[in-house]
Scaffold this motif. Structure first.
Motif, PDB file in Angstrom:
ATOM      1  N   GLY A 251      -4.174 -30.093  11.290  1.00 53.12           N
ATOM      2  CA  GLY A 251      -2.818 -30.609  11.225  1.00 53.12           C
ATOM      3  C   GLY A 251      -2.065 -30.270   9.954  1.00 53.12           C
ATOM      4  O   GLY A 251      -0.909 -30.631   9.806  1.00 53.12           O
ATOM      5  N   THR A 252      -2.681 -29.561   9.027  1.00 50.27           N
ATOM      6  CA  THR A 252      -2.018 -29.202   7.777  1.00 50.27           C
ATOM      7  C   THR A 252      -1.080 -28.023   8.006  1.00 50.27           C
ATOM      8  O   THR A 252      -1.456 -27.036   8.614  1.00 50.27           O
ATOM      9  N   GLN A 253       0.137 -28.138   7.506  1.00 47.16           N
ATOM     10  CA  GLN A 253       1.073 -27.027   7.580  1.00 47.16           C
ATOM     11  C   GLN A 253       0.733 -26.043   6.471  1.00 47.16           C
ATOM     12  O   GLN A 253       0.500 -26.446   5.328  1.00 47.16           O
TER      13      GLN A 253
ATOM     14  N   VAL B  71       2.999 -10.375   2.370  1.00 46.94           N
ATOM     15  CA  VAL B  71       4.019 -11.355   2.000  1.00 46.94           C
ATOM     16  C   VAL B  71       3.718 -12.662   2.734  1.00 46.94           C
ATOM     17  O   VAL B  71       3.327 -12.656   3.891  1.00 46.94           O
ATOM     18  N   TRP B  72       3.920 -13.780   2.047  1.00 47.12           N
ATOM     19  CA  TRP B  72       3.680 -15.101   2.640  1.00 47.12           C
ATOM     20  C   TRP B  72       4.940 -15.513   3.394  1.00 47.12           C
ATOM     21  O   TRP B  72       5.741 -16.296   2.924  1.00 47.12           O
ATOM     22  N   ASP B  73       5.144 -14.962   4.597  1.00 45.78           N
ATOM     23  CA  ASP B  73       6.409 -15.164   5.297  1.00 45.78           C
ATOM     24  C   ASP B  73       6.302 -15.936   6.604  1.00 45.78           C
ATOM     25  O   ASP B  73       7.302 -16.153   7.267  1.00 45.78           O
ATOM     26  N   ARG B  74       5.111 -16.369   6.961  1.00 40.49           N
ATOM     27  CA  ARG B  74       4.948 -17.104   8.217  1.00 40.49           C
ATOM     28  C   ARG B  74       4.409 -18.493   7.936  1.00 40.49           C
ATOM     29  O   ARG B  74       3.629 -18.687   7.012  1.00 40.49           O
ATOM     30  N   ARG B  75       4.840 -19.463   8.749  1.00 42.52           N
ATOM     31  CA  ARG B  75       4.328 -20.829   8.634  1.00 42.52           C
ATOM     32  C   ARG B  75       3.632 -21.210   9.917  1.00 42.52           C
ATOM     33  O   ARG B  75       3.928 -20.686  10.987  1.00 42.52           O
ATOM     34  N   GLY B  76       2.701 -22.140   9.783  1.00 44.43           N
ATOM     35  CA  GLY B  76       1.989 -22.608  10.960  1.00 44.43           C
ATOM     36  C   GLY B  76       1.239 -23.888  10.661  1.00 44.43           C
ATOM     37  O   GLY B  76       1.331 -24.451   9.579  1.00 44.43           O
ATOM     38  N   VAL B  77       0.476 -24.338  11.667  1.00 42.16           N
ATOM     39  CA  VAL B  77      -0.303 -25.569  11.567  1.00 42.16           C
ATOM     40  C   VAL B  77      -1.744 -25.240  11.901  1.00 42.16           C
ATOM     41  O   VAL B  77      -2.021 -24.560  12.891  1.00 42.16           O
ATOM     42  N   VAL B  78      -2.684 -25.714  11.064  1.00 44.60           N
ATOM     43  CA  VAL B  78      -4.106 -25.484  11.307  1.00 44.60           C
ATOM     44  C   VAL B  78      -4.523 -26.287  12.530  1.00 44.60           C
ATOM     45  O   VAL B  78      -4.312 -27.495  12.596  1.00 44.60           O
ATOM     46  N   THR B  79      -5.109 -25.589  13.525  1.00 39.98           N
ATOM     47  CA  THR B  79      -5.514 -26.260  14.756  1.00 39.98           C
ATOM     48  C   THR B  79      -7.023 -26.392  14.901  1.00 39.98           C
ATOM     49  O   THR B  79      -7.494 -27.238  15.653  1.00 39.98           O
TER      50      THR B  79
ATOM     51  N   ARG C 297      -2.089 -20.812   2.568  1.00 42.24           N
ATOM     52  CA  ARG C 297      -1.685 -21.674   1.460  1.00 42.24           C
ATOM     53  C   ARG C 297      -1.022 -22.906   2.048  1.00 42.24           C
ATOM     54  O   ARG C 297      -0.168 -22.799   2.924  1.00 42.24           O
ATOM     55  N   ALA C 298      -1.376 -24.060   1.540  1.00 43.30           N
ATOM     56  CA  ALA C 298      -0.788 -25.300   2.035  1.00 43.30           C
ATOM     57  C   ALA C 298       0.689 -25.369   1.659  1.00 43.30           C
ATOM     58  O   ALA C 298       1.073 -24.991   0.552  1.00 43.30           O
ATOM     59  N   VAL C 299       1.501 -25.861   2.583  1.00 40.61           N
ATOM     60  CA  VAL C 299       2.902 -26.102   2.299  1.00 40.61           C
ATOM     61  C   VAL C 299       2.955 -27.377   1.480  1.00 40.61           C
ATOM     62  O   VAL C 299       2.303 -28.359   1.815  1.00 40.61           O
TER      63      VAL C 299
ATOM     64  N   GLY D  64       3.486 -30.884  -0.008  1.00 46.72           N
ATOM     65  CA  GLY D  64       3.888 -32.164   0.561  1.00 46.72           C
ATOM     66  C   GLY D  64       3.600 -32.293   2.041  1.00 46.72           C
ATOM     67  O   GLY D  64       4.148 -33.163   2.693  1.00 46.72           O
ATOM     68  N   SER D  65       2.713 -31.458   2.604  1.00 44.85           N
ATOM     69  CA  SER D  65       2.480 -31.510   4.039  1.00 44.85           C
ATOM     70  C   SER D  65       1.082 -31.961   4.411  1.00 44.85           C
ATOM     71  O   SER D  65       0.751 -31.982   5.574  1.00 44.85           O
ATOM     72  N   SER D  66       0.243 -32.308   3.428  1.00 45.73           N
ATOM     73  CA  SER D  66      -1.123 -32.694   3.774  1.00 45.73           C
ATOM     74  C   SER D  66      -1.116 -34.009   4.545  1.00 45.73           C
ATOM     75  O   SER D  66      -0.225 -34.835   4.405  1.00 45.73           O
ATOM     76  N   HIS D  67      -2.111 -34.189   5.349  1.00 51.86           N
ATOM     77  CA  HIS D  67      -2.214 -35.362   6.207  1.00 51.86           C
ATOM     78  C   HIS D  67      -2.314 -36.605   5.336  1.00 51.86           C
ATOM     79  O   HIS D  67      -3.168 -36.686   4.460  1.00 51.86           O
ATOM     80  N   PRO D  68      -1.460 -37.631   5.538  1.00 45.28           N
ATOM     81  CA  PRO D  68      -1.410 -38.755   4.614  1.00 45.28           C
ATOM     82  C   PRO D  68      -2.620 -39.688   4.670  1.00 45.28           C
ATOM     83  O   PRO D  68      -2.881 -40.391   3.717  1.00 45.28           O
ATOM     84  N   THR D  69      -3.375 -39.700   5.754  1.00 47.97           N
ATOM     85  CA  THR D  69      -4.460 -40.666   5.871  1.00 47.97           C
ATOM     86  C   THR D  69      -5.801 -40.124   5.414  1.00 47.97           C
ATOM     87  O   THR D  69      -6.711 -40.888   5.173  1.00 47.97           O
ATOM     88  N   GLN D  70      -5.948 -38.816   5.290  1.00 44.05           N
ATOM     89  CA  GLN D  70      -7.222 -38.239   4.903  1.00 44.05           C
ATOM     90  C   GLN D  70      -7.058 -37.348   3.682  1.00 44.05           C
ATOM     91  O   GLN D  70      -6.117 -36.572   3.604  1.00 44.05           O
ATOM     92  N   PRO D  71      -7.991 -37.461   2.713  1.00 48.30           N
ATOM     93  CA  PRO D  71      -7.925 -36.534   1.584  1.00 48.30           C
ATOM     94  C   PRO D  71      -8.381 -35.151   2.025  1.00 48.30           C
ATOM     95  O   PRO D  71      -9.128 -35.023   2.998  1.00 48.30           O
ATOM     96  N   PRO D  72      -7.943 -34.079   1.345  1.00 45.70           N
ATOM     97  CA  PRO D  72      -8.383 -32.741   1.744  1.00 45.70           C
ATOM     98  C   PRO D  72      -9.874 -32.578   1.510  1.00 45.70           C
ATOM     99  O   PRO D  72     -10.417 -33.127   0.559  1.00 45.70           O
ATOM    100  N   PRO D  73     -10.573 -31.852   2.387  1.00 40.23           N
ATOM    101  CA  PRO D  73     -12.002 -31.651   2.190  1.00 40.23           C
ATOM    102  C   PRO D  73     -12.269 -30.832   0.938  1.00 40.23           C
ATOM    103  O   PRO D  73     -11.452 -30.014   0.532  1.00 40.23           O
ATOM    104  N   GLN D  74     -13.436 -31.039   0.329  1.00 40.10           N
ATOM    105  CA  GLN D  74     -13.763 -30.374  -0.921  1.00 40.10           C
ATOM    106  C   GLN D  74     -13.998 -28.882  -0.742  1.00 40.10           C
ATOM    107  O   GLN D  74     -13.776 -28.115  -1.652  1.00 40.10           O
ATOM    108  N   ASN D  75     -14.469 -28.445   0.435  1.00 40.36           N
ATOM    109  CA  ASN D  75     -14.765 -27.024   0.626  1.00 40.36           C
ATOM    110  C   ASN D  75     -13.543 -26.218   1.039  1.00 40.36           C
ATOM    111  O   ASN D  75     -13.603 -25.013   1.118  1.00 40.36           O
ATOM    112  N   LEU D  76     -12.410 -26.859   1.292  1.00 41.59           N
ATOM    113  CA  LEU D  76     -11.186 -26.165   1.677  1.00 41.59           C
ATOM    114  C   LEU D  76     -10.195 -26.240   0.527  1.00 41.59           C
ATOM    115  O   LEU D  76      -9.658 -27.287   0.233  1.00 41.59           O
ATOM    116  N   ILE D  77      -9.993 -25.144  -0.148  1.00 37.87           N
ATOM    117  CA  ILE D  77      -9.040 -25.082  -1.246  1.00 37.87           C
ATOM    118  C   ILE D  77      -7.956 -24.097  -0.839  1.00 37.87           C
ATOM    119  O   ILE D  77      -8.181 -22.900  -0.792  1.00 37.87           O
TER     120      ILE D  77
END
Length: 102
Positions: free
Chosen positions: A3-5, A15-23, A50-52, A54-67
């Motif tokens: 769910g992270t954008q 070039v970082w020109d596309r946006r999406g959501v991790v499924t 690259r994370a957008v 202010g878009s991380s999921h508000p209820t869960q902290p990001p996992p440690q292995n995903l930077i």
């Protein structure tokens, strides 16, 4: 994280020109991303995501292995940077040399 954008790097132009959501999270640091606009699902490695801000999921902290982006600050000029360097000693034959006299 599901769910992270994210920004997706274009493989041809780099070039970082596309946006999406991790499924989906796959082994070997791979992720499926549903792109905004076209709705295509693409497979990308973490280096190409690259994370957008202010878009991380508000209820869960990001996992440690995903930077997705670096949070490390850059060292200031007072901090030691790089590897330690050896001290350079003057050769023994220059021990009687006095600088600035002629």
């Amino acid at each position: 994280m599901l769910g992270t954008q994210v920004w997706v790097q274009n493989q041809e132009t780099k070039v970082w020109d596309r946006r999406g959501v991790v499924t989906e999270t796959l082994p070997h640091r791979q992720y499926t991303v549903k792109l905004d606009g076209s709705g295509r699902v693409t497979l990308r490695n973490r280096r190409h995501l690259r994370a957008v801000r202010g878009s991380s999921h508000p209820t869960q902290p990001p996992p440690q292995n995903l930077i997705l982006h670096s949070t490390r600050s850059r060292p200031t000029h007072t901090e030691a940077t790089g590897r330690p360097q050896r001290r350079v000693k003057q050769p023994a034959w220059m021990s009687d040399y006095i600088a600035g006299t002629q």
